[in-house]
Design a protein around this motif. Structure first.
Motif, mmCIF file in Angstrom:
data_model
loop_
_atom_site.group_PDB
_atom_site.id
_atom_site.type_symbol
_atom_site.label_atom_id
_atom_site.label_comp_id
_atom_site.label_asym_id
_atom_site.label_seq_id
_atom_site.Cartn_x
_atom_site.Cartn_y
_atom_site.Cartn_z
ATOM 1 N N GLY A 316 -38.762 0.956 -30.654
ATOM 2 C CA GLY A 316 -38.909 1.922 -31.732
ATOM 3 C C GLY A 316 -38.251 3.238 -31.402
ATOM 4 N N SER A 317 -37.750 3.326 -30.155
ATOM 5 C CA SER A 317 -37.025 4.517 -29.719
ATOM 6 C C SER A 317 -35.867 4.048 -28.842
ATOM 7 C CB SER A 317 -37.967 5.465 -28.975
ATOM 8 O OG SER A 317 -37.294 6.652 -28.601
ATOM 9 N N MET A 318 -35.580 4.759 -27.759
ATOM 10 C CA MET A 318 -34.444 4.433 -26.913
ATOM 11 C C MET A 318 -34.791 3.343 -25.898
ATOM 12 S SD MET A 318 -32.648 4.802 -23.832
ATOM 13 C CE MET A 318 -33.315 6.157 -22.878
ATOM 14 N N ILE A 319 -33.920 2.322 -25.764
ATOM 15 C CA ILE A 319 -33.932 1.388 -24.647
ATOM 16 C C ILE A 319 -32.497 1.262 -24.147
ATOM 17 C CG2 ILE A 319 -35.969 0.108 -25.411
ATOM 18 C CD1 ILE A 319 -34.126 -2.072 -26.451
ATOM 19 N N SER A 320 -32.319 0.825 -22.905
ATOM 20 C CA SER A 320 -30.981 0.758 -22.314
ATOM 21 C C SER A 320 -30.409 -0.645 -22.492
ATOM 22 C CB SER A 320 -31.040 1.118 -20.824
ATOM 23 O OG SER A 320 -29.748 1.009 -20.236
ATOM 24 N N THR A 321 -29.472 -0.790 -23.443
ATOM 25 C CA THR A 321 -28.791 -2.071 -23.647
ATOM 26 C C THR A 321 -27.287 -1.841 -23.612
ATOM 27 O OG1 THR A 321 -28.752 -1.842 -26.059
ATOM 28 C CG2 THR A 321 -30.676 -2.915 -25.096
ATOM 29 N N SER A 322 -26.537 -2.921 -23.385
ATOM 30 C CA SER A 322 -25.069 -2.855 -23.306
ATOM 31 C C SER A 322 -24.603 -1.789 -22.319
ATOM 32 C CB SER A 322 -24.462 -2.588 -24.693
ATOM 33 O OG SER A 322 -24.772 -3.644 -25.580
ATOM 34 N N ASN A 323 -25.382 -1.617 -21.247
ATOM 35 C CA ASN A 323 -24.970 -0.711 -20.183
ATOM 36 C C ASN A 323 -23.959 -1.438 -19.287
ATOM 37 O OD1 ASN A 323 -24.954 1.592 -18.471
ATOM 38 N ND2 ASN A 323 -27.143 1.901 -18.801
ATOM 39 N N ILE A 324 -23.356 -0.710 -18.353
ATOM 40 C CA ILE A 324 -22.306 -1.271 -17.499
ATOM 41 C C ILE A 324 -22.634 -0.972 -16.041
ATOM 42 C CG2 ILE A 324 -19.848 -1.227 -16.914
ATOM 43 C CD1 ILE A 324 -20.280 -2.347 -19.645
ATOM 44 N N VAL A 325 -22.576 -2.022 -15.209
ATOM 45 C CA VAL A 325 -22.754 -1.835 -13.766
ATOM 46 C C VAL A 325 -21.475 -1.262 -13.187
ATOM 47 C CG1 VAL A 325 -23.017 -3.048 -11.574
ATOM 48 C CG2 VAL A 325 -24.462 -3.669 -13.529
ATOM 49 N N GLN A 326 -21.608 -0.182 -12.402
ATOM 50 C CA GLN A 326 -20.428 0.454 -11.806
ATOM 51 C C GLN A 326 -20.505 0.562 -10.286
ATOM 52 O OE1 GLN A 326 -19.752 4.223 -13.974
ATOM 53 N NE2 GLN A 326 -18.124 3.160 -15.072
ATOM 54 N N SER A 327 -21.475 -0.061 -9.684
ATOM 55 C CA SER A 327 -21.639 0.026 -8.244
ATOM 56 C C SER A 327 -22.131 -1.309 -7.707
ATOM 57 C CB SER A 327 -22.640 1.142 -7.894
ATOM 58 O OG SER A 327 -22.938 1.140 -6.510
ATOM 59 N N GLU A 328 -21.943 -1.524 -6.419
ATOM 60 C CA GLU A 328 -22.450 -2.743 -5.794
ATOM 61 C C GLU A 328 -23.962 -2.717 -5.658
ATOM 62 O OE1 GLU A 328 -20.457 -3.328 -2.098
ATOM 63 O OE2 GLU A 328 -18.555 -3.922 -3.039
ATOM 64 N N LYS A 329 -24.545 -1.513 -5.772
ATOM 65 C CA LYS A 329 -26.004 -1.393 -5.698
ATOM 66 C C LYS A 329 -26.504 -0.553 -6.862
ATOM 67 C CE LYS A 329 -28.304 1.337 -2.773
ATOM 68 N NZ LYS A 329 -28.945 1.856 -1.532
ATOM 69 N N VAL A 330 -27.464 -1.081 -7.582
ATOM 70 C CA VAL A 330 -28.138 -0.358 -8.663
ATOM 71 C C VAL A 330 -29.570 -0.089 -8.210
ATOM 72 C CG1 VAL A 330 -29.012 -0.522 -11.034
ATOM 73 C CG2 VAL A 330 -26.725 -1.387 -10.471
ATOM 74 N N THR A 331 -30.051 1.136 -8.404
ATOM 75 C CA THR A 331 -31.432 1.454 -8.065
ATOM 76 C C THR A 331 -32.204 1.794 -9.330
ATOM 77 O OG1 THR A 331 -31.096 3.837 -7.719
ATOM 78 C CG2 THR A 331 -30.680 2.364 -5.845
ATOM 79 N N VAL A 332 -33.476 1.435 -9.342
ATOM 80 C CA VAL A 332 -34.337 1.670 -10.507
ATOM 81 C C VAL A 332 -35.699 2.143 -10.028
ATOM 82 C CG1 VAL A 332 -35.434 0.671 -12.547
ATOM 83 C CG2 VAL A 332 -33.171 -0.148 -11.825
ATOM 84 N N GLN A 333 -36.164 3.245 -10.598
ATOM 85 C CA GLN A 333 -37.523 3.729 -10.379
ATOM 86 C C GLN A 333 -38.144 3.992 -11.746
ATOM 87 O OE1 GLN A 333 -37.840 7.039 -7.648
ATOM 88 N NE2 GLN A 333 -35.977 6.438 -6.566
ATOM 89 N N SER A 334 -39.378 3.525 -11.948
ATOM 90 C CA SER A 334 -39.998 3.713 -13.254
ATOM 91 C C SER A 334 -41.514 3.721 -13.127
ATOM 92 C CB SER A 334 -39.570 2.594 -14.215
ATOM 93 O OG SER A 334 -40.129 2.797 -15.501
ATOM 94 N N ASP A 335 -42.155 4.321 -14.120
ATOM 95 C CA ASP A 335 -43.618 4.308 -14.179
ATOM 96 C C ASP A 335 -44.118 3.154 -15.052
ATOM 97 O OD1 ASP A 335 -42.799 5.189 -16.640
ATOM 98 O OD2 ASP A 335 -44.227 6.850 -16.770
ATOM 99 N N ALA A 336 -43.231 2.239 -15.433
ATOM 100 C CA ALA A 336 -43.611 1.072 -16.233
ATOM 101 C C ALA A 336 -42.873 -0.156 -15.719
ATOM 102 C CB ALA A 336 -43.282 1.293 -17.706
ATOM 103 N N ASP A 337 -43.473 -1.326 -15.934
ATOM 104 C CA ASP A 337 -42.772 -2.572 -15.638
ATOM 105 C C ASP A 337 -41.571 -2.687 -16.579
ATOM 106 O OD1 ASP A 337 -44.808 -3.166 -13.855
ATOM 107 O OD2 ASP A 337 -45.908 -4.395 -15.292
ATOM 108 N N LEU A 338 -40.407 -3.042 -16.001
ATOM 109 C CA LEU A 338 -39.180 -3.135 -16.800
ATOM 110 C C LEU A 338 -38.565 -4.524 -16.667
ATOM 111 C CD1 LEU A 338 -37.435 0.251 -15.863
ATOM 112 C CD2 LEU A 338 -38.918 -0.203 -17.827
ATOM 113 N N LEU A 339 -37.917 -4.970 -17.716
ATOM 114 C CA LEU A 339 -37.090 -6.169 -17.639
ATOM 115 C C LEU A 339 -35.655 -5.757 -17.349
ATOM 116 C CD1 LEU A 339 -38.315 -8.396 -20.620
ATOM 117 C CD2 LEU A 339 -38.851 -8.650 -18.190
ATOM 118 N N TRP A 340 -35.052 -6.407 -16.357
ATOM 119 C CA TRP A 340 -33.641 -6.214 -16.029
ATOM 120 C C TRP A 340 -32.887 -7.461 -16.450
ATOM 121 C CZ3 TRP A 340 -29.711 -3.216 -14.355
ATOM 122 C CH2 TRP A 340 -28.598 -3.821 -13.767
#
Length: 348
Positions: A316-340
């Motif tokens: 109903g608001s912003m979610i991250s879709t059609s993003n692009i990986v630009q590194s060999e390592k991606v890091t994620v920190q969040s206060d909610a469970d996320l689907l990757w």
């Protein structure tokens, strides 16, 4: 109700002679510049069970306006452990898709995980032989056995279909047995597959039954190194897809990867910080990251073209879709469970 630590109450949390404090409170003292709400004081047995840590005299003299802590140890031991996990620094969970690489191309410097493979009743992905070779345990969920029986030959370079069927034998066939064909069930039973008929249990899906079996049969000391790969979880009926994604949340302490020809999905629990090591020869560059079931009020990433910085995400608001990986390592920190999710290249 918030309880404020007063000098007259410190004796409830500390040893009167040594001025020592239990581990839980010593952590809270380092963090609590905001109110903490907990119930009233404990039984003596609980105090003795938790052990003690010394509190500096300066901490005991801090003003009551700067320390807002709970004075209770009435929590059960399990509840205290849960609180301790939230107070301490989060562990890092590392993820890789090296199971999609041929065994000969797997990097030697990467630890080898214990893979279990679950096959659901959808078309097999074109890279299925790779997954089979990586797995230490293979389970067909009911009609998934039909897929191995009918389709595996087309995905190999074998010249004889019978020899292919004899080579790809699942250790277990689990489910309510409403989809597997009788001749397929008879064939695999004669080849030594264990048939686990759970037709009496209609409260859970076949995938849930398979994951539950893996969870309960894996020794505790091996669970941290276990990764469950699931084929056939995406595509087909949407309610089936939703149920399969729900299994990721039901078993959030396990590493489970849902796979299709086009992409993979994994859950990133909020209990950890995450490092995703990208195998650029087989996955990417398109990816997505979003919460399901509860919004995220604070998500930060690195390694993406459009990184998030303490961002809010919800449907109903912003979610991250059609993003692009630009590194060999991606890091994620969040206060909610996320689907990757990340796209898969045309694997042969």
């Amino acid at each position: 109700m918030t309880t404020v630590l007063r000098s007259t109450e410190l004796k409830h949390a500390t040893d009167r002679d040594s001025g020592e404090l239990c581990p839980f409170y010593s952590s809270v003292l380092r963090l609590c510049l905001r109110p903490f709400s907990l119930p009233p004081p404990p039984h003596r047995a609980e105090e003795r069970r938790l052990g003690w840590l010394r509190v500096p005299s300066s901490a005991r003299n801090l003003s009551q306006n700067s320390i807002k802590v709970a004075l209770s140890l009435r929590y059960s031991f399990e509840e205290v452990k849960m609180l301790w996990r939230t107070v301490r620094s989060m562990d890092v969970m590392m993820h890789s898709s090296s199971f999609l690489l041929p065994k000969l191309h797997r990097p030697a410097n990467k630890s080898v995980k214990n893979y279990a493979l679950v096959v659901l009743n959808q078309h097999l992905p074109r890279y299925m032989p790779r997954l089979w070779d990586h797995a230490n345990l293979r389970i067909c969920a009911d009609g998934g056995a039909n897929r191995i029986f009918d389709e595996m030959f087309q995905l190999t370079n074998d010249e004889d279909e019978k020899s292919t069927r004899n080579r790809y034998i699942p250790e277990i066939i689990e489910g309510d047995m409403d989809s597997i064909r009788p001749e397929v069930k008879l064939f695999y039973s004669s080849q030594g597959s264990k048939i686990s008929d759970k037709s009496h249990n209609q409260e859970t899906t076949d995938l849930h039954k398979c994951i539950s079996r893996i969870h309960h049969s894996t020794p505790e000391h091996e669970k941290h190194n276990l990764c469950v790969l699931v084929t056939g979880a995406l595509g087909g009926r949407f309610d089936h897809e939703a149920a399969n994604i729900n299994v990721l949340y039901l078993f959030s302490e396990m590493r489970i990867v849902l796979l299709s020809d086009d992409c993979l999905i994994r859950l990133l629990p909020k209990t950890h910080h995450h490092e995703l090591y990208i195998e650029s020869s087989i996955e990417g560059p398109h990816c997505g990251l979003f919460p399901v079931g509860a919004p995220s009020t604070n998500t930060t990433t690195t390694g993406l073209k459009w990184n998030l910085s303490e961002s809010k995400m919800r449907f109903g608001s912003m979610i991250s879709t059609s993003n692009i990986v630009q590194s060999e390592k991606v890091t994620v920190q969040s206060d909610a469970d996320l689907l990757w999710t990340i796209s898969l290249r045309n694997l042969a």
